[in-house]
Scaffold this active site. Structure first.
Site, PDB file in Angstrom:
ATOM      1  N   THR A  91     -24.552  14.435  11.090  1.00  0.00           N
ATOM      2  CA  THR A  91     -23.760  14.978  12.205  1.00  0.00           C
ATOM      3  C   THR A  91     -23.687  13.909  13.291  1.00  0.00           C
ATOM      4  O   THR A  91     -24.255  14.073  14.367  1.00  0.00           O
ATOM      5  CB  THR A  91     -24.424  16.264  12.758  1.00  0.00           C
ATOM      6  OG1 THR A  91     -25.814  15.967  13.042  1.00  0.00           O
ATOM      7  CG2 THR A  91     -24.346  17.408  11.789  1.00  0.00           C
ATOM      8  N   PHE A 161     -38.023  18.368  12.626  1.00  0.00           N
ATOM      9  CA  PHE A 161     -38.641  17.573  13.695  1.00  0.00           C
ATOM     10  C   PHE A 161     -39.346  16.330  13.175  1.00  0.00           C
ATOM     11  O   PHE A 161     -40.075  15.668  13.920  1.00  0.00           O
ATOM     12  CB  PHE A 161     -39.637  18.434  14.477  1.00  0.00           C
ATOM     13  CG  PHE A 161     -38.997  19.596  15.192  1.00  0.00           C
ATOM     14  CD1 PHE A 161     -38.278  19.386  16.363  1.00  0.00           C
ATOM     15  CD2 PHE A 161     -39.081  20.889  14.698  1.00  0.00           C
ATOM     16  CE1 PHE A 161     -37.668  20.446  17.033  1.00  0.00           C
ATOM     17  CE2 PHE A 161     -38.478  21.953  15.352  1.00  0.00           C
ATOM     18  CZ  PHE A 161     -37.769  21.735  16.523  1.00  0.00           C
ATOM     19  N   CYS A 275     -30.903   9.474  16.100  1.00  0.00           N
ATOM     20  CA  CYS A 275     -30.792  10.802  16.713  1.00  0.00           C
ATOM     21  C   CYS A 275     -30.938  10.898  18.232  1.00  0.00           C
ATOM     22  O   CYS A 275     -30.235  11.677  18.848  1.00  0.00           O
ATOM     23  CB  CYS A 275     -31.773  11.742  16.036  1.00  0.00           C
ATOM     24  SG  CYS A 275     -31.291  12.032  14.319  1.00  0.00           S
TER      25      CYS A 275
HETATM   26  P1  NAD Z   1     -28.164  10.767   6.408  1.00  0.00           P
HETATM   27  O1  NAD Z   1     -26.876  10.152   6.803  1.00  0.00           O
HETATM   28  O2  NAD Z   1     -29.305   9.922   5.982  1.00  0.00           O
HETATM   29  O3  NAD Z   1     -27.901  11.791   5.194  1.00  0.00           O
HETATM   30  C1  NAD Z   1     -26.847  12.706   5.172  1.00  0.00           C
HETATM   31  C2  NAD Z   1     -26.334  12.801   3.740  1.00  0.00           C
HETATM   32  O4  NAD Z   1     -25.379  13.855   3.669  1.00  0.00           O
HETATM   33  C3  NAD Z   1     -25.632  11.528   3.250  1.00  0.00           C
HETATM   34  O5  NAD Z   1     -26.273  11.030   2.099  1.00  0.00           O
HETATM   35  C4  NAD Z   1     -24.197  11.996   2.955  1.00  0.00           C
HETATM   36  O6  NAD Z   1     -23.614  11.343   1.838  1.00  0.00           O
HETATM   37  C5  NAD Z   1     -24.413  13.468   2.685  1.00  0.00           C
HETATM   38  N1  NAD Z   1     -23.204  14.289   2.836  1.00  0.00           N
HETATM   39  C6  NAD Z   1     -22.312  14.287   3.852  1.00  0.00           C
HETATM   40  N2  NAD Z   1     -21.349  15.209   3.627  1.00  0.00           N
HETATM   41  C7  NAD Z   1     -21.652  15.803   2.436  1.00  0.00           C
HETATM   42  C8  NAD Z   1     -21.044  16.835   1.681  1.00  0.00           C
HETATM   43  N3  NAD Z   1     -19.938  17.467   2.114  1.00  0.00           N
HETATM   44  N4  NAD Z   1     -21.611  17.187   0.521  1.00  0.00           N
HETATM   45  C9  NAD Z   1     -22.727  16.571   0.070  1.00  0.00           C
HETATM   46  N5  NAD Z   1     -23.354  15.583   0.759  1.00  0.00           N
HETATM   47  C10 NAD Z   1     -22.815  15.215   1.933  1.00  0.00           C
HETATM   48  O7  NAD Z   1     -28.591  11.722   7.603  1.00  0.00           O
HETATM   49  P2  NAD Z   1     -30.071  12.185   8.006  1.00  0.00           P
HETATM   50  O8  NAD Z   1     -30.729  11.120   8.799  1.00  0.00           O
HETATM   51  O9  NAD Z   1     -30.751  12.746   6.809  1.00  0.00           O
HETATM   52  O10 NAD Z   1     -29.737  13.343   9.023  1.00  0.00           O
HETATM   53  C11 NAD Z   1     -29.207  14.572   8.582  1.00  0.00           C
HETATM   54  C12 NAD Z   1     -29.245  15.554   9.740  1.00  0.00           C
HETATM   55  O11 NAD Z   1     -30.610  15.765  10.125  1.00  0.00           O
HETATM   56  C13 NAD Z   1     -28.528  15.078  11.000  1.00  0.00           C
HETATM   57  O12 NAD Z   1     -27.950  16.182  11.626  1.00  0.00           O
HETATM   58  C14 NAD Z   1     -29.656  14.526  11.861  1.00  0.00           C
HETATM   59  O13 NAD Z   1     -29.349  14.627  13.233  1.00  0.00           O
HETATM   60  C15 NAD Z   1     -30.789  15.449  11.513  1.00  0.00           C
HETATM   61  N6  NAD Z   1     -32.145  14.875  11.665  1.00  0.00           N
HETATM   62  C16 NAD Z   1     -32.393  13.602  11.268  1.00  0.00           C
HETATM   63  C17 NAD Z   1     -33.692  13.095  11.369  1.00  0.00           C
HETATM   64  C18 NAD Z   1     -34.027  11.699  10.936  1.00  0.00           C
HETATM   65  O14 NAD Z   1     -35.167  11.284  11.132  1.00  0.00           O
HETATM   66  N7  NAD Z   1     -33.128  10.939  10.356  1.00  0.00           N
HETATM   67  C19 NAD Z   1     -34.726  13.918  11.836  1.00  0.00           C
HETATM   68  C20 NAD Z   1     -34.423  15.221  12.216  1.00  0.00           C
HETATM   69  C21 NAD Z   1     -33.128  15.693  12.116  1.00  0.00           C
HETATM   70  C1  UGA Z   2     -37.240  11.379  16.642  1.00  0.00           C
HETATM   71  C2  UGA Z   2     -38.204  12.520  17.007  1.00  0.00           C
HETATM   72  O1  UGA Z   2     -39.490  11.972  17.308  1.00  0.00           O
HETATM   73  C3  UGA Z   2     -38.318  13.508  15.854  1.00  0.00           C
HETATM   74  O2  UGA Z   2     -39.134  14.612  16.248  1.00  0.00           O
HETATM   75  C4  UGA Z   2     -36.924  14.009  15.486  1.00  0.00           C
HETATM   76  O3  UGA Z   2     -36.984  14.873  14.375  1.00  0.00           O
HETATM   77  C5  UGA Z   2     -36.042  12.831  15.148  1.00  0.00           C
HETATM   78  O4  UGA Z   2     -35.994  11.923  16.281  1.00  0.00           O
HETATM   79  C6  UGA Z   2     -34.617  13.215  14.877  1.00  0.00           C
HETATM   80  O5  UGA Z   2     -34.141  14.226  15.330  1.00  0.00           O
HETATM   81  O6  UGA Z   2     -33.991  12.377  14.206  1.00  0.00           O
HETATM   82  P1  UGA Z   2     -37.399   9.184  15.178  1.00  0.00           P
HETATM   83  O7  UGA Z   2     -36.132   8.824  15.873  1.00  0.00           O
HETATM   84  O8  UGA Z   2     -37.441   9.082  13.704  1.00  0.00           O
HETATM   85  O9  UGA Z   2     -37.811  10.678  15.543  1.00  0.00           O
HETATM   86  O10 UGA Z   2     -38.590   8.266  15.721  1.00  0.00           O
HETATM   87  P2  UGA Z   2     -39.487   8.294  17.061  1.00  0.00           P
HETATM   88  O11 UGA Z   2     -40.880   8.065  16.688  1.00  0.00           O
HETATM   89  O12 UGA Z   2     -39.200   9.469  17.890  1.00  0.00           O
HETATM   90  O13 UGA Z   2     -38.969   6.991  17.819  1.00  0.00           O
HETATM   91  C7  UGA Z   2     -37.671   6.942  18.393  1.00  0.00           C
HETATM   92  C8  UGA Z   2     -37.511   5.662  19.153  1.00  0.00           C
HETATM   93  O14 UGA Z   2     -38.313   5.681  20.345  1.00  0.00           O
HETATM   94  C9  UGA Z   2     -37.962   4.417  18.381  1.00  0.00           C
HETATM   95  O15 UGA Z   2     -37.063   3.362  18.639  1.00  0.00           O
HETATM   96  C10 UGA Z   2     -39.335   4.119  18.964  1.00  0.00           C
HETATM   97  O16 UGA Z   2     -39.711   2.784  18.823  1.00  0.00           O
HETATM   98  C11 UGA Z   2     -39.103   4.507  20.409  1.00  0.00           C
HETATM   99  N1  UGA Z   2     -40.339   4.809  21.151  1.00  0.00           N
HETATM  100  C12 UGA Z   2     -41.147   5.818  20.758  1.00  0.00           C
HETATM  101  C13 UGA Z   2     -40.662   4.060  22.283  1.00  0.00           C
HETATM  102  O17 UGA Z   2     -39.917   3.143  22.659  1.00  0.00           O
HETATM  103  N2  UGA Z   2     -41.804   4.365  22.973  1.00  0.00           N
HETATM  104  C14 UGA Z   2     -42.627   5.376  22.598  1.00  0.00           C
HETATM  105  O18 UGA Z   2     -43.655   5.600  23.280  1.00  0.00           O
HETATM  106  C15 UGA Z   2     -42.297   6.122  21.461  1.00  0.00           C
END
Ligand code: NAD
Ligand code: UGA
Length: 459
Positions: A91, A161, A275
C-alpha cells in the site's frame, strides 16, 4: 491430510511471507498458502534462496514448507480453498493524481477485493494485514457485498507490527496482537477465530480486540509515535552540535525516566524503511481530509525533521571536507535502511548518495546484504558509483567514510588498517554513532559523530 482450517495470504512480501511462515510453524493443524502475482518471488519462497533476508526465517520456512506451508501463484485456487484470507499486499504512497505524495495507493488492495469476490464460492473471513487508512474496511465491505452469490464476508483488521531485521522474533514474541472487528455477533465471532490462531503461541493477555476503526488507526499511530521519537532525538542532535552537549548522554538521561523509556532514542542520519514516512504522510492526508489541519501539521513535522536531518548530514560532509568533494572517494558503510536487512526502501543512503553524487564525489557503497537493492536504487543516477561488500577494499584510497547503517560488523572493523589505506586527511562521519570515536581520533581520523562534539586534528 485433512486440515482444520485453510488460511490464505495474498501478498508474499516482507510481511506476508514471514507472518504466514510463523503461523504455519505454530499451527500444524492449519494449511497456510501464500499467493502472489510475482512469479519470481514465489519461485524464491519455494527455494532456499528466499526473496527477503531475515535472520532465522529460512529455518522457520523449512520447518513448515511442504507440510502445511505452501507458496503459489494460483490466486484463484487459493481464494476458493480458503476459510480465512489475509490480505498483505503493498500500500505505497500514491505517486499520481489526487493525493499524490501523501495518500495511500490502494489499487493493489482493491484488486484483491475484486479477486476475492470473483473466485469465492462460500463465506470467508477477510483479514486486513496491510497497513491501511482508517475506515478502509468499510470500502472493503462495500466491494465484497457486491457478490451475487449470497455469501457473507466478515472483514477484520489485524495490523502487523513486526520490524524488519527482527521479524521472526517479533512474530514469535509480539508485544501484542491487535484484532479489530465490527461489534456485531458475526464480527466478534470472526475476531475470536483469528485470535484462536495466535493463541497457539501468544499469551491471551497480549491478544487485544477492538473495534475495526481503532485497529486500523492504531497501526498508523504506532508508526507515527515511533518515528516521532526518532525525529525528536534527531532534532535534539542538531542542538547538541551547537552546544557541545552529547546526544547519547541525553538519550540515556531522558530515556531513564520510566515514563519515557530508553528505546527508539538513537540519533541517526534519519529513519528510513518502507513504512514510517508513508504511514505518517497517510495520517497527515487523512487529517487534512477531515479538515484537521493543525493535527496534520503536527505529524508532518516528524517527516520534515527527518528530511532536515538527512540534509544536515550531507551538508556537514561537504562543509568539513573543505566545501568541495569533487572527485573525492567517499565510502558509504551500509546502505540498508537499518541493520539485519537487505531492504533499502526509503533508506537515508539513497538521499545521501544522490546528494554526494550531485557534488561529484566518487562513491563506493558497501553493505553485507543490500548491494543488489542499492544498485537498483541508484541505477538512474549520473556519476561514479562502485559497490563492494568488503569494507576494507572499499576504503582503499578513500578520503572519507560515512556510516549509514548500524551493522554490527562495522563496530568490529580494524580501523587502524582502514586508516592506513586511506588518503589523508581522512574523515569519518558516523551517521549512527556506533563507533568508538575517541579510538578513531587516536588512530588519526577526523571524526564527526552525530549530536556530539567533533574530534579533529586541524589547528
Ligand atoms: P511487499 O511489497 O514486500 O509485498 C507485497 C506483495 O504483494 C508483493 O510481492 C506484490 O507482488 C504482492 N501483490 C500486490 N498486489 C497483488 C495482488 N493483487 N495479488 C497478489 N499479490 C499481490 O510489501 P510488505 O513490505 O510486505 O508490506 C505489505 C503491507 O504490510 C503494507 O501495507 C505495509 O505497509 C505493511 N507492513 C509492512 C511492514 C514491513 O516491515 N515491511 C511491517 C508492517 C506492516
Ligand atoms: C517499523 C516499526 O518499528 C514496526 O513496528 C512496523 O511494523 C513497521 O515499521 C512497519 O509498519 O513497516 P521497520 O521500519 O521495519 O519497523 O524498522 P524500525 O526498527 O522501526 O526502524 C525504522 C527506521 O528508524 C530505521 O531506519 C532505523 O534505523 C531508524 N531508527 C530506529 C533510528 O534512526 N533510531 C532509533 O532509535 C530507532
Amino acid at each position: 491430510m485433512k486440515f482444520a482450517k485453510n488460511i490464505l495470504c495474498i501478498g508474499a512480501g516482507y510481511v506476508g511471507g514471514p507472518t504466514m511462515a510463523v503461523i504455519a510453524a505454530k499451527c500444524p493443524g492449519c494449511k497456510v498458502t501464500v499467493v502472489d502475482v510475482n512469479e519470481e518471488r514465489i519461485r524464491r519462497w519455494n527455494s532456499d534462496d528466499l526473496p527477503i533476508f531475515e535472520p532465522g526465517l529460512l529455518d522457520v520456512v523449512r520447518s513448515a514448507r511442504g507440510r502445511n506451508l505452501f507458496f503459489s501463484n494460483d490466486i484463484a485456487a487459493g481464494i476458493r480453498a480458503a476459510d480465512i484470507i489475509f490480505v498483505s499486499v503493498n500500500t505505497p504512497t500514491k505517486t499520481f493524481g489526487h493525493g499524490a505524495g501523501m495518500a495511500s495507493d490502494l489499487q493493489y488492495w482493491e484488486k484483491t477485493a475484486h479477486e476475492i469476490v470473483a473466485h469465492a464460492d462460500r463465506s470467508k473471513i477477510i483479514v486486513e494485514k496491510s497497513t491501511l487508512p482508517v475506515r478502509t474496511a468499510e470500502a472493503m465491505e462495500c466491494i465484497l457485498q457486491e457478490n451475487k452469490k449470497g455469501i457473507h464476508f466478515e472483514v477484520i483488521s489485524n495490523p502487523e507490527f513486526l520490524s524488519e531485521g527482527s521479524a521472526v522474533m517479533d512474530l514469535l514474541e509480539p508485544d501484542r496482537v491487535l484484532i479489530g472487528s465490527r461489534q456485531t455477533e458475526s464480527g466478534r465471532k470472526a475476531a475470536q477465530e483469528i485470535a484462536a490462531i495466535f493463541a497457539h503461541w501468544v499469551a491471551a493477555e497480549k491478544i487485544i480486540t477492538s473495534n475495526l476503526w481503532s485497529a486500523e488507526l492504531s497501526k498508523l499511530v504506532a508508526n507515527a509515535f515511533l518515528a516521532q521519537r526518532i525525529s525528536s532525538i534527531n532534532a535534539v542532535s542538531a542542538l547538541c552540535e551547537k552546544t557541545d552537549a552529547d546526544v547519547a548522554e541525553i538519550s540515556f538521561a531522558v530515556g531513564s525516566d520510566t515514563r519515557i523509556g530508553p528505546r527508539f532514542l538513537n540519533a541517526s542520519v534519519g529513519f528510513g524503511g518502507s513504512c514510517f514516512k508513508k504511514d505518517i504522510l497517510n495520517l497527515v492526508y487523512i487529517c487534512r481530509s477531515y479538515d484537521l489541519n493543525e493535527v496534520a501539521d503536527y505529524w508532518q513535522a516528524v517527516v520534515d525533521i527527518n528530511e532536515y536531518q538527512q540534509e544536515r548530514f550531507v551538508r556537514k560532509i561537504i562543509k568539513e571536507m573543505f566545501n568541495t568533494i569533487v572527485g573525492k572517494k567517499i565510502v558509504l558503510l551500509g546502505f540498508a535502511f537499518k541493520a539485519n536487512t537487505g531492504d533499502t526502501r526509503e533508506s537515508p543512503g539513497i538521499f545521501v548518495a544522490g546528494k554526494l553524487l550531485e557534488e561529484r564525489a566518487q562513491l563506493v557503497i558497501s553493505d553485507p546484504q543490500a548491494l543488489e537493492n542499492a544498485r537498483k536504487e541508484l541505477s538512474g543516477l549520473d556519476g561514479s558509483v562502485e559497490y563492494d561488500p568488503d569494507p576494507y577494499r572499499a576504503a582503499v584510497d578513500a578520503q572519507a567514510i560515512a556510516v549509514i547503517t548500524e551493522w554490527d560488523i562495522y563496530r568490529k572493523l580494524d580501523f587502524a588498517k582502514i586508516f592506513a589505506s586511506m588518503r589523508k586527511p581522512a574523515f569519518l562521519f558516523d551517521g549512527r554513532n556506533i563507533l568508538d570515536h575517541q579510538k578513531l581520533f587516536k588512530i588519526g581520523f577526523n571524526v564527526f559523530p552525530l549530536g556530539k562534539p567533533s574530534l579533529t586534528h586541524f589547528k
